[in-house]
Design a protein around this motif. Sequence first.
Motif, PDB file in Angstrom:
ATOM      1  N   ASP A 196     -32.520  -5.389 -21.904  1.00  0.00           N
ATOM      2  CA  ASP A 196     -31.520  -5.229 -23.309  1.00  0.00           C
ATOM      3  C   ASP A 196     -30.429  -4.572 -22.804  1.00  0.00           C
ATOM      4  N   PRO A 197     -29.162  -4.890 -22.941  1.00  0.00           N
ATOM      5  CA  PRO A 197     -27.795  -4.352 -22.900  1.00  0.00           C
ATOM      6  C   PRO A 197     -27.807  -3.152 -23.776  1.00  0.00           C
ATOM      7  N   ALA A 198     -28.243  -3.177 -24.883  1.00  0.00           N
ATOM      8  CA  ALA A 198     -28.093  -2.327 -26.022  1.00  0.00           C
ATOM      9  C   ALA A 198     -28.544  -0.852 -25.532  1.00  0.00           C
ATOM     10  N   VAL A 199     -29.731  -1.015 -24.874  1.00  0.00           N
ATOM     11  CA  VAL A 199     -30.553   0.074 -24.248  1.00  0.00           C
ATOM     12  C   VAL A 199     -30.089   0.841 -23.195  1.00  0.00           C
ATOM     13  N   ALA A 200     -29.683   0.016 -22.313  1.00  0.00           N
ATOM     14  CA  ALA A 200     -29.437   0.599 -20.987  1.00  0.00           C
ATOM     15  C   ALA A 200     -27.983   0.841 -20.834  1.00  0.00           C
ATOM     16  N   ALA A 201     -26.957   0.117 -20.986  1.00  0.00           N
ATOM     17  CA  ALA A 201     -25.705   0.086 -20.881  1.00  0.00           C
ATOM     18  C   ALA A 201     -24.849   1.598 -21.048  1.00  0.00           C
ATOM     19  N   GLY A 202     -25.214   2.301 -22.228  1.00  0.00           N
ATOM     20  CA  GLY A 202     -24.879   3.362 -22.576  1.00  0.00           C
ATOM     21  C   GLY A 202     -25.038   4.484 -21.592  1.00  0.00           C
ATOM     22  N   PRO A 203     -26.466   4.670 -21.318  1.00  0.00           N
ATOM     23  CA  PRO A 203     -26.972   5.791 -20.530  1.00  0.00           C
ATOM     24  C   PRO A 203     -26.027   5.616 -19.145  1.00  0.00           C
ATOM     25  N   LEU A 204     -26.007   4.359 -18.487  1.00  0.00           N
ATOM     26  CA  LEU A 204     -25.549   3.984 -17.125  1.00  0.00           C
ATOM     27  C   LEU A 204     -24.151   4.475 -17.159  1.00  0.00           C
ATOM     28  N   LEU A 205     -23.483   3.940 -18.212  1.00  0.00           N
ATOM     29  CA  LEU A 205     -22.020   4.313 -18.234  1.00  0.00           C
ATOM     30  C   LEU A 205     -21.843   5.810 -18.306  1.00  0.00           C
ATOM     31  N   THR A 206     -22.556   6.792 -19.061  1.00  0.00           N
ATOM     32  CA  THR A 206     -22.398   7.961 -19.191  1.00  0.00           C
ATOM     33  C   THR A 206     -22.498   8.634 -18.098  1.00  0.00           C
ATOM     34  N   THR A 207     -23.534   8.230 -17.250  1.00  0.00           N
ATOM     35  CA  THR A 207     -23.976   9.047 -15.981  1.00  0.00           C
ATOM     36  C   THR A 207     -23.342   8.856 -14.911  1.00  0.00           C
TER      37      THR A 207
END
Length: 463
Positions: free
Chosen positions: A430-441
Amino acid sequence: MSDTAEQILNSVDEAERPWIQLARLAEVGSADLLLEYVETLSTTDRALALSRLDEAHRIQVLEGLAPEDAADLIGDLSEAQAARVIELLNPDSAAAIVHELPSDEQADVLGDLSDHHAAAILDAMPDDEAESARALSAYDDDVAGGMMVLEMLRFTGDMTVADVIEELNRNSETYSDFDVRYAYVCDESGTLLGVLPMQNLLFVKRSARLTDLMISNPLSVRVDTSLDDLIEFFDDHQFVGVPVVDDLGRLKGVVHREAVSYEETRAAESDYLKSQGIVGGEELRTMPLWLRARRRLSWLSINIVLNIGAAAVIAYFQDTLQAVIALAVFLPIISDMSGCSGNQAVAVSMRELSLGLVRPNELFRVWWKEVSVGLINGAVLGFLVALVAVIFDGNIYLGLVVGLALFANTVIAVSIGGVVPLALKRFGFDPAVAAGPLLTTVTDMCGFFLVLGLATIWLSRLV
């Protein structure tokens, strides 16, 4: 409001809230007084009052009202809230209330119940209604089958206007809650033949057949039509509803425009909550404490592990940071600005995926489009932060370090933000779940590495 209701409510301090008043009236045990007060509340206040009651008073309220009135009250809640309220009741009471809900809401509520509770309620419902509810519950919420209602006017093509009028008169109570602007004409096997605007019955002979009055070859959607396709359909057609058919063209139900709008809003809210780390895409403070804590911790625990990587970069360059303490001022700027640029790219990719404007395998195309924007925005942002650094410290090399770092990290951030949602979608996540944390880190790690790495190279000119 009656004098008795006024007397009871006047005994409650004005500062007390609707749920206190609702509990007092429920304890009195009068269905009339309870309904009278409920009808004075707005939709928002009904949901607020019911959600704030303790379990015992919720049961008193729902069992104190007639089933159809209790169903109206539950209809003001979200599906998850409604399911938790229904679970408090015994199967017979719950079945009586669920029976009064529209078929699509029945399926939504039963779908949110545990298997045990749902089975007990279905067993207490009439066999034909239980069978329909099971069939609707089998569909996902975001396809036409999961959004359709079964309450519709359905006639056969060989019927006349007189037959229809007689049918409506004979079953007027049943049809009173239906949307009766349109009827659907089918053959004996249930195959959809046409749509009949009910106004077409007004000025014709009673002997006229429906096949002569209906709109033939009507537009329809299949039971597995996705939410995105339904949104596009209603954007293109000013219909209040559309018939839903199976693979053989047999009429199964009707999807109304308002149901699609509701699911669109709910999907957007769910995606937002998921992007903020709310596992499951929904949380209300009326949910059990440990459930809420567990859902949040499952996400926060992953994030703390990811952030250790960013901290490790700073630890590796701690000598450089100690030597040029001014760098600490600009590290959060580099991280935050790059994260903002990356989140913009994530938002565009998510939107294009939902609209079907980009495919998950078009990684290079999306990457190139984002790099083009990143080079321009990175150059502008890098120049601005470099100028601030020179004014702040008076050292042009500090400006070069933070400016180049922000430029490079912006390009990295938009590349990741644009591509990661597609890659996650392609591999079934689910891109809504995982995209944000990966990007931030990743942007934090890269930003810190670029700033501190460049500073280490030019250390002699910064101190």
